[in-house]
Scaffold this active site. Structure first.
Site, PDB file in Angstrom:
ATOM      1  N   GLU A  61      40.247  34.385  41.645  1.00  0.00           N
ATOM      2  CA  GLU A  61      39.849  36.360  42.227  1.00  0.00           C
ATOM      3  C   GLU A  61      39.251  36.776  42.946  1.00  0.00           C
ATOM      4  O   GLU A  61      38.526  36.985  44.059  1.00  0.00           O
ATOM      5  CB  GLU A  61      38.902  36.374  40.886  1.00  0.00           C
ATOM      6  CG  GLU A  61      39.374  37.329  39.717  1.00  0.00           C
ATOM      7  CD  GLU A  61      38.459  37.706  39.040  1.00  0.00           C
ATOM      8  OE1 GLU A  61      37.654  39.063  39.215  1.00  0.00           O
ATOM      9  OE2 GLU A  61      38.267  37.361  38.096  1.00  0.00           O
ATOM     10  N   TYR A  98      45.830  46.394  43.546  1.00  0.00           N
ATOM     11  CA  TYR A  98      44.546  46.227  42.702  1.00  0.00           C
ATOM     12  C   TYR A  98      45.696  44.299  43.186  1.00  0.00           C
ATOM     13  O   TYR A  98      47.488  43.655  42.575  1.00  0.00           O
ATOM     14  CB  TYR A  98      44.580  45.701  40.790  1.00  0.00           C
ATOM     15  CG  TYR A  98      43.393  44.653  40.934  1.00  0.00           C
ATOM     16  CD1 TYR A  98      42.033  44.543  40.784  1.00  0.00           C
ATOM     17  CD2 TYR A  98      43.670  42.837  40.363  1.00  0.00           C
ATOM     18  CE1 TYR A  98      40.916  43.172  40.891  1.00  0.00           C
ATOM     19  CE2 TYR A  98      43.249  42.050  39.715  1.00  0.00           C
ATOM     20  CZ  TYR A  98      41.573  42.251  40.726  1.00  0.00           C
ATOM     21  OH  TYR A  98      40.891  41.275  40.950  1.00  0.00           O
ATOM     22  N   GLU A 100      44.956  39.977  44.078  1.00  0.00           N
ATOM     23  CA  GLU A 100      44.670  38.714  44.149  1.00  0.00           C
ATOM     24  C   GLU A 100      44.804  37.458  44.442  1.00  0.00           C
ATOM     25  O   GLU A 100      46.517  37.299  44.866  1.00  0.00           O
ATOM     26  CB  GLU A 100      43.742  38.003  42.715  1.00  0.00           C
ATOM     27  CG  GLU A 100      42.706  39.120  41.813  1.00  0.00           C
ATOM     28  CD  GLU A 100      42.814  38.288  40.631  1.00  0.00           C
ATOM     29  OE1 GLU A 100      42.276  39.135  39.329  1.00  0.00           O
ATOM     30  OE2 GLU A 100      42.921  37.027  40.392  1.00  0.00           O
ATOM     31  N   HIS A 156      45.931  32.835  36.102  1.00  0.00           N
ATOM     32  CA  HIS A 156      44.466  33.772  36.185  1.00  0.00           C
ATOM     33  C   HIS A 156      45.719  34.949  35.884  1.00  0.00           C
ATOM     34  O   HIS A 156      46.399  35.605  36.363  1.00  0.00           O
ATOM     35  CB  HIS A 156      44.397  33.850  37.497  1.00  0.00           C
ATOM     36  CG  HIS A 156      43.000  35.152  36.853  1.00  0.00           C
ATOM     37  ND1 HIS A 156      42.417  36.545  37.761  1.00  0.00           N
ATOM     38  CD2 HIS A 156      42.966  35.356  35.455  1.00  0.00           C
ATOM     39  CE1 HIS A 156      41.671  37.008  36.652  1.00  0.00           C
ATOM     40  NE2 HIS A 156      41.805  36.454  35.517  1.00  0.00           N
ATOM     41  N   ASP A 190      41.808  29.908  34.793  1.00  0.00           N
ATOM     42  CA  ASP A 190      42.286  31.368  33.661  1.00  0.00           C
ATOM     43  C   ASP A 190      43.049  31.970  32.897  1.00  0.00           C
ATOM     44  O   ASP A 190      43.125  33.205  33.316  1.00  0.00           O
ATOM     45  CB  ASP A 190      40.713  32.170  34.699  1.00  0.00           C
ATOM     46  CG  ASP A 190      40.425  33.350  33.171  1.00  0.00           C
ATOM     47  OD1 ASP A 190      40.578  33.140  32.233  1.00  0.00           O
ATOM     48  OD2 ASP A 190      39.909  34.576  34.136  1.00  0.00           O
ATOM     49  N   ASP A 234      39.229  29.867  29.661  1.00  0.00           N
ATOM     50  CA  ASP A 234      39.700  28.646  31.773  1.00  0.00           C
ATOM     51  C   ASP A 234      39.759  26.680  30.709  1.00  0.00           C
ATOM     52  O   ASP A 234      39.623  26.711  30.429  1.00  0.00           O
ATOM     53  CB  ASP A 234      38.616  28.053  32.382  1.00  0.00           C
ATOM     54  CG  ASP A 234      38.085  29.496  32.613  1.00  0.00           C
ATOM     55  OD1 ASP A 234      38.368  30.080  33.177  1.00  0.00           O
ATOM     56  OD2 ASP A 234      36.901  30.855  32.378  1.00  0.00           O
ATOM     57  N   HIS A 274      32.221  33.096  35.197  1.00  0.00           N
ATOM     58  CA  HIS A 274      32.743  31.957  33.715  1.00  0.00           C
ATOM     59  C   HIS A 274      32.159  31.019  34.653  1.00  0.00           C
ATOM     60  O   HIS A 274      32.159  30.911  35.748  1.00  0.00           O
ATOM     61  CB  HIS A 274      34.576  32.025  35.048  1.00  0.00           C
ATOM     62  CG  HIS A 274      34.706  32.885  34.010  1.00  0.00           C
ATOM     63  ND1 HIS A 274      36.225  32.676  33.167  1.00  0.00           N
ATOM     64  CD2 HIS A 274      35.379  35.055  34.447  1.00  0.00           C
ATOM     65  CE1 HIS A 274      37.180  33.627  32.589  1.00  0.00           C
ATOM     66  NE2 HIS A 274      36.607  35.077  33.311  1.00  0.00           N
TER      67      HIS A 274
END
Length: 282
Positions: A61, A98, A100, A156, A190, A234, A274
């Site tokens: 993230e 979006y 990451e 992720h 994750d 995770d 997390h």
């Protein structure tokens, strides 16, 4: 009395030697890791404290277009020695606006990076790609553990596609095997691998789970969240006999930084929703 003190000293030295020969690895989803979070001195200090526990840590993230937050984190980590931590970072990943990044931080006195690549999961614009954020893969050489070379695959997953994406990690493993002629692979991150995203009835359709090639080190009963939920989102999964035999029994677990540092719920959630998941190799 002198003999007792000597024995205690020898045991302490043996413990330090063992610590020096081991390798502590973690995956940590730091919610919305970027400039805002790293500009908060309190949050930054806790993130640095957590990262320093590890010889290799995968951070997810990472919302940092120009790597300003990554630079700040490295400045903190390397303030005493510029070579305490090095890094590998992916390009911004995502199917829409979006994005990451995956960020690997590692201690160069413990491991070396031999190679890296971004998994090619198909044509994104055609709509037939497998992952929202394609796994990043890093090949490491370890200076001290039984396993001398191994790869880490970072994922992720998109919560709504968690079952399909975790299943597709099987194909990523085969790709790593073919590309690097390497069986010893750690897949971690994750995965959103629990609760409503992956139900108990869906595990039988996930090859990464049903194949005996893989050991899942973080159990379904674990809670890897800092929220009121109890979910094992995770995970750390290992393949390859050398890597599997290098895992210290009982070392794989979430690190509850809230309990370890005596933090309020508010402060813990400000750091992340997390916990890191960690494992030690020897």
């Amino acid at each position: 009395m002198r003999g007792t003190r000597l024995m205690g000293l020898l045991l302490a030295l043996a413990g330090l030697l063992q610590l020096g020969l081991s390798l502590k690895i973690a995956a940590f989803n730091i919610r919305t890791f970027g400039e805002t979070k790293m500009s908060n001195a309190t949050l930054a200090s806790y993130i640095v404290r957590i990262v320093r526990r590890y010889d290799i840590v995968l951070i997810q993230e990472v919302r940092d277009s120009h790597l300003v937050a990554v630079g700040k984190l490295l400045d903190y980590l390397n303030q005493d020695d510029p070579n305490t931590y090095h890094y590998v970072v992916s390009e911004p990943l995502g199917r829409n606006s979006y994005k990451e990044r995956y960020l690997f931080l590692f201690r160069p006195n413990k491991v070396s990076v031999l190679d890296t690549y971004q998994y090619d999961d198909g044509c994104e614009s055609c709509g037939n790609d497998s992952f929202s954020r394609e796994p990043a893969v890093v090949k490491f050489s370890s200076h001290s553990t039984k396993v001398k070379e191994f790869a880490i695959v970072a994922l992720h997953s998109a919560p709504s596609d968690a079952v399909a994406e975790i299943n597709s990690l099987y194909d990523v493993y085969l790709d790593v095997q073919q590309k690097w002629h390497l069986n010893d692979v750690m897949l971690m991150g994750d995965f959103n691998a629990d609760c409503s995203y992956v139900t108990s009835s869906q595990w039988s359709s996930i090859r990464l789970r049903t194949s005996s090639t893989f050991q899942w080190l973080i159990p379904d009963s674990a809670d890897t969240t800092a929220t009121s939920t109890n979910c094992a989102y995770d995970r750390i999964v290992v393949a390859g006999s050398l890597l599997q035999s290098s895992v210290v029994p009982g070392s794989a677990a979430p690190f509850d930084f809230q309990a370890a540092y005596g933090l309020s719920n508010e402060m813990a959630l400000a750091i992340s929703d997390h916990y890191p998941v960690e494992v030690t190799l020897t």
